[in-house]
Design a protein around this motif. Structure first.
Motif, short mmCIF file in Angstrom:
data_model
loop_
_atom_site.label_atom_id
_atom_site.label_comp_id
_atom_site.label_asym_id
_atom_site.label_seq_id
_atom_site.Cartn_x
_atom_site.Cartn_y
_atom_site.Cartn_z
N SER A 141 72.22 90.06 -44.22
CA SER A 141 73.67 90.14 -44.07
C SER A 141 74.13 91.40 -43.33
O SER A 141 75.29 91.49 -42.94
N ILE A 142 73.23 92.36 -43.14
CA ILE A 142 73.63 93.61 -42.48
C ILE A 142 72.87 93.86 -41.18
O ILE A 142 73.06 94.88 -40.53
N LEU A 143 72.05 92.91 -40.77
CA LEU A 143 71.28 93.10 -39.54
C LEU A 143 72.14 92.99 -38.29
O LEU A 143 71.67 93.31 -37.19
N ARG A 144 73.37 92.54 -38.44
CA ARG A 144 74.27 92.48 -37.28
C ARG A 144 74.85 93.85 -36.93
O ARG A 144 75.40 94.03 -35.85
N ASP A 145 74.75 94.79 -37.87
CA ASP A 145 75.24 96.14 -37.60
C ASP A 145 74.41 96.77 -36.48
O ASP A 145 73.17 96.76 -36.52
N ASN A 146 75.08 97.34 -35.47
CA ASN A 146 74.37 97.86 -34.29
C ASN A 146 73.36 98.96 -34.65
O ASN A 146 72.24 98.98 -34.14
N THR A 147 73.76 99.89 -35.51
CA THR A 147 72.86 100.99 -35.89
C THR A 147 71.63 100.45 -36.60
O THR A 147 70.49 100.87 -36.32
N ILE A 148 71.83 99.51 -37.50
CA ILE A 148 70.72 98.95 -38.27
C ILE A 148 69.83 98.10 -37.38
O ILE A 148 68.59 98.19 -37.46
N ARG A 149 70.43 97.33 -36.49
CA ARG A 149 69.64 96.51 -35.57
C ARG A 149 68.79 97.39 -34.65
O ARG A 149 67.61 97.10 -34.41
N ASP A 150 69.38 98.47 -34.15
CA ASP A 150 68.62 99.39 -33.29
C ASP A 150 67.47 100.04 -34.07
O ASP A 150 66.37 100.24 -33.52
N ALA A 151 67.71 100.35 -35.33
CA ALA A 151 66.67 100.95 -36.16
C ALA A 151 65.51 99.97 -36.35
O ALA A 151 64.34 100.37 -36.30
N VAL A 152 65.82 98.70 -36.56
CA VAL A 152 64.78 97.68 -36.72
C VAL A 152 63.90 97.60 -35.47
O VAL A 152 62.66 97.57 -35.55
N VAL A 153 64.53 97.58 -34.31
CA VAL A 153 63.78 97.49 -33.06
C VAL A 153 62.89 98.72 -32.88
O VAL A 153 61.72 98.61 -32.50
N GLU A 154 63.43 99.91 -33.17
CA GLU A 154 62.64 101.13 -33.02
C GLU A 154 61.48 101.16 -34.01
O GLU A 154 60.35 101.53 -33.64
N LEU A 155 61.72 100.78 -35.24
CA LEU A 155 60.65 100.76 -36.24
C LEU A 155 59.55 99.78 -35.83
O LEU A 155 58.36 100.06 -35.95
#
Length: 233
Positions: A34-48
């Motif tokens: 439900s929170i993966l649409r947040d830009n900061t969180i999505r960018d963090a997922v890609v970086e991780l």
């Protein structure tokens, strides 16, 4: 040491700091999707995910097998037909002729060509122990040989007696080059690692984990440990 996605020890502080700015959001929700649409969180997922892809990752294989064989030979990426022929050749002394015929008929009728292709030459793993802890790996630990052997016979008490008598329930931990791992979900490693962060802030958060696989053998030197599971979850 391989990256262990069940803790944050190897996670870069810059990513953790960015996620900490969203801590209130993580504490409020239990479902990470439900929170993966947040830009900061999505960018963090890609970086991780990109960080993991450049390293070795700790992976967990759940099986019922003989510990000494895995310690000696590692894990082999066999074709399903090859493994079934080997199974019958090795254990035919435990099987009646009628049981062998039933095994062959069950394998032939249960698995579609697509299902067969989805298993051929693949070794399946998970990036955490979630499948053991929540019980979804129980059948893999209870019945010998993997799904290619036991899947059609879960309701067959006669064959189950044999399949549960062979080997022992094992969790095999291996260090694998993440770049060689195939995933079904984009950014699977990043989301799994983010889920660990989420759970550190919110104990009620639903832990996220994905099935992954490789298409080459795991040599003994890449196996970190082989744990006998005394009680099935």
């Amino acid at each position: 040491m391989p990256i262990d996605l069940s803790n944050l020890d190897s996670a870069p502080q810059s990513v953790i700091s960015a996620l900490n700015n969203k801590s209130e959001l993580f504490e409020r929700v239990t479902d990470i999707s439900s929170i993966l649409r947040d830009n900061t969180i999505r960018d963090a997922v890609v970086e991780l995910d990109m960080i993991v892809r450049k390293e070795k990752v700790l992976a967990f294989h759940f099986t019922r097998a003989f510990r000494e064989e895995i310690a000696r030979d590692g894990l082999r990426a066999r074709k399903t037909e090859e493994w079934r022929c080997l199974f019958i050749a090795k254990y035919q002394h435990l099987l009646k002729k009628e049981q062998i015929m039933r095994l062959k008929a069950g394998w032939s009728s249960y698995f579609t060509p697509t299902q067969k292709l989805g298993r051929d030459g693949r070794i399946f793993f998970n990036p955490t122990e979630k499948a053991y802890k929540n019980g979804s790996a129980t059948s893999l630990l209870r019945y010998f040989g993997g799904e290619a052997i036991f899947k059609p016979f879960l309701a067959d008490s006669d064959l189950n007696q044999i399949l549960t008598s062979l080997g022992e329930p094992l969790i095999v931990r291996a260090a694998i080059d993440a770049s060689s791992i195939k995933v079904f979900n984009p950014n699977a490693f990043g989301i799994t690692w983010l889920s660990t962060y989420h759970h550190s802030l919110n104990p009620n958060a639903i832990k996220q984990d994905y099935d992954v696989y490789i298409e080459k053998p795991i040599h003994p030197e890449n196996i970190i440990s082989i744990q006998v599971v005394q009680e099935l979850a």
